[in-house]
Design a protein around this motif. Structure first.
Motif, mmCIF file in Angstrom:
data_model
loop_
_atom_site.group_PDB
_atom_site.id
_atom_site.type_symbol
_atom_site.label_atom_id
_atom_site.label_comp_id
_atom_site.label_asym_id
_atom_site.label_seq_id
_atom_site.Cartn_x
_atom_site.Cartn_y
_atom_site.Cartn_z
ATOM 1 N N THR A 10 0.864 -1.188 0.000
ATOM 2 C CA THR A 10 0.000 0.000 0.000
ATOM 3 C C THR A 10 0.889 1.224 0.000
ATOM 4 O O THR A 10 1.071 1.888 1.001
ATOM 5 N N ARG A 123 -6.465 -13.682 -4.868
ATOM 6 C CA ARG A 123 -6.470 -12.236 -5.047
ATOM 7 C C ARG A 123 -7.350 -11.575 -3.980
ATOM 8 O O ARG A 123 -8.284 -12.194 -3.454
ATOM 9 N N PRO A 124 -7.063 -10.306 -3.656
ATOM 10 C CA PRO A 124 -7.941 -9.578 -2.735
ATOM 11 C C PRO A 124 -9.376 -9.609 -3.247
ATOM 12 O O PRO A 124 -9.620 -9.640 -4.455
ATOM 13 N N ARG A 125 -10.321 -9.577 -2.330
ATOM 14 C CA ARG A 125 -11.721 -9.759 -2.694
ATOM 15 C C ARG A 125 -12.172 -8.804 -3.807
ATOM 16 O O ARG A 125 -12.882 -9.189 -4.725
ATOM 17 N N GLY A 126 -11.755 -7.554 -3.746
ATOM 18 C CA GLY A 126 -12.197 -6.586 -4.736
ATOM 19 C C GLY A 126 -11.638 -6.834 -6.126
ATOM 20 O O GLY A 126 -12.157 -6.292 -7.106
ATOM 21 N N GLN A 127 -10.568 -7.628 -6.230
ATOM 22 C CA GLN A 127 -9.949 -7.895 -7.528
ATOM 23 C C GLN A 127 -10.155 -9.332 -7.991
ATOM 24 O O GLN A 127 -9.702 -9.715 -9.060
ATOM 25 N N ARG A 128 -10.836 -10.114 -7.186
ATOM 26 C CA ARG A 128 -10.998 -11.539 -7.480
ATOM 27 C C ARG A 128 -12.182 -11.745 -8.427
ATOM 28 O O ARG A 128 -13.284 -11.242 -8.173
#
Length: 375
Positions: A10, A123-128
């Protein structure tokens, strides 16, 4: 063989990740291990969408270079750019690199489906992607690597070649823009290696990815790659198409490393060197004096006995191959016995037989000044 790890930091504003076929610029990379120069001021341009081979003996630096491009072993000096962007400013995810290792690295407790989907599921939830999209992508990849119907099997139920295909599918699942392969067929037998070489070329043609693979197998590199990078002692000896390397080697090492060649000591004088009883023209930039001449096994011809031209050679053995005859001969000024390729008609005509003395001469030779050979 697995796609790269996926953690994402980040940091502040992120540079734009590479899109489409990627051009890779390697600029003055150097890296040392315990005082040993694994890479020594290496520079290279990888063209967008090309299939490039890194070829060389063990310890030449080819795997270190591949890992530096991937970001797995950053160099101490120099820079790698993806489409002009400093790759060190990109996270591993942002580089979008798929990395395929020699020994598969599949998860033994996961099915083929789950191995291929792994890079997407973590992957992170928002990018999965959604489950249906992941399933669609895995099914498409199974078709691409010719393993449809095997998604429920485990790695232990697959052959080595099939595991290799699963590993490549897993690297492709993250939709990389760069595909890197480290000795991808090194653990397979010769027949499977040859089959997978053809298959990998087809995969590359379909995906259009910028692809770099490491190999020590000269035939593999020359058959598969658009261009080949020949490395030695952490440096690049020559970069070129297979034909350019074979027909116009830049150094004695490249000449000797590619194909079956034999070395002769000779002396250049007035634009020619006397090799195996015949005068061979040398390049204009080679001064008079000692030279080393390299002759490929398929560049010798047998001279009819009545002409008695060339170098006398004693035939030590004859063996048949699929395409012709290999005769092992000995001559006085060669460093070792020579294996020369002959047509079957030579043996059937009794021109060549074990124990016979024949005359051979080179049709062409690649000649280097001796000082260049030892440098």
């Amino acid at each position: 063989m697995v796609s790269l790890p996926l953690p994402q930091g980040t940091r502040g504003p992120q540079p734009e990740a590479p899109q489409g076929p990627v051009r890779i610029d390697v600029e003055s990379l150097s890296k040392r291990f315990a005082g040993f120069a694994a890479l020594d001021d290496v520079s290279l341009i990888v063209r967008p969408g090309e299939l490039l081979a890194l070829l060389g003996p063990s310890g030449s630096g080819k795997t270190t270079l591949l890992r530096a491009i991937a970001g797995l072993a950053p160099a101490e000096e120099g820079i790698v750019r993806f489409n002009g962007v400093d790759a060190s400013t990109l996270t591993l995810r942002e580089r979008r690199v798929g990395f395929v290792f020699q020994h598969y690295a599949l998860f033994r407790h996961m099915t083929v489906f789950d191995n291929i989907a792994f890079g997407l599921n973590v992957r992170p939830r928002g990018q999965r992607p959604g489950k249906s999209e992941i399933a669609r992508r895995v099914r498409r990849l199974l078709e691409l690597v010719q393993l449809s119907g095997m998604e429920k099997r485990f790695p232990a139920q697959l052959s080595g070649g099939q595991r290799q295909r699963v590993a490549l599918a897993r690297a492709l699942a993250i939709e990389p823009t760069v595909l890197l392969l480290d000795e991808p067929f090194g653990a397979l037998d010769a027949k499977v290696r040859k089959e997978l070489r053809t298959w990998l070329r087809q995969i590359h043609n379909e995906t259009g990815l910028t692809t770099i693979f490491v190999t020590h197998d000269q035939e593999e590199a020359m058959e598969l790659a658009d261009r080949v990078v020949v490395m030695k002692d952490g440096k690049i000896e020559q970069v070129g198409t297979p034909d350019e390397l074979y027909d116009d080697p830049a150094t004695p090492f490249v000449c000797d490393f590619l194909g079956d060649t034999y070395k002769f000591q000779a002396v250049a004088r007035d634009g020619v060197a006397h090799i195996c009883g015949v005068d061979i023209p040398v390049d204009e930039d080679i001064p008079d004096g000692p030279v080393e001449a390299f002759v490929r096994a398929d560049a010798f011809e047998v001279v009819p006995r009545e002409l008695a031209e060339g170098a006398p050679a004693i035939v030590r053995s004859i063996r048949r191959t699929g395409l012709g005859i290999i005769a092992t001969v000995s001559i006085e000024d060669a460093e070792s016995h020579l294996d020369i390729q002959l047509g079957r008609e030579m043996v059937s005509s009794s021109e060549v037989s074990v124990g016979a003395t024949i005359f051979i001469r080179p049709l062409v030779a690649t000649v280097f000044a001796t000082c260049a050979a030892s440098g």
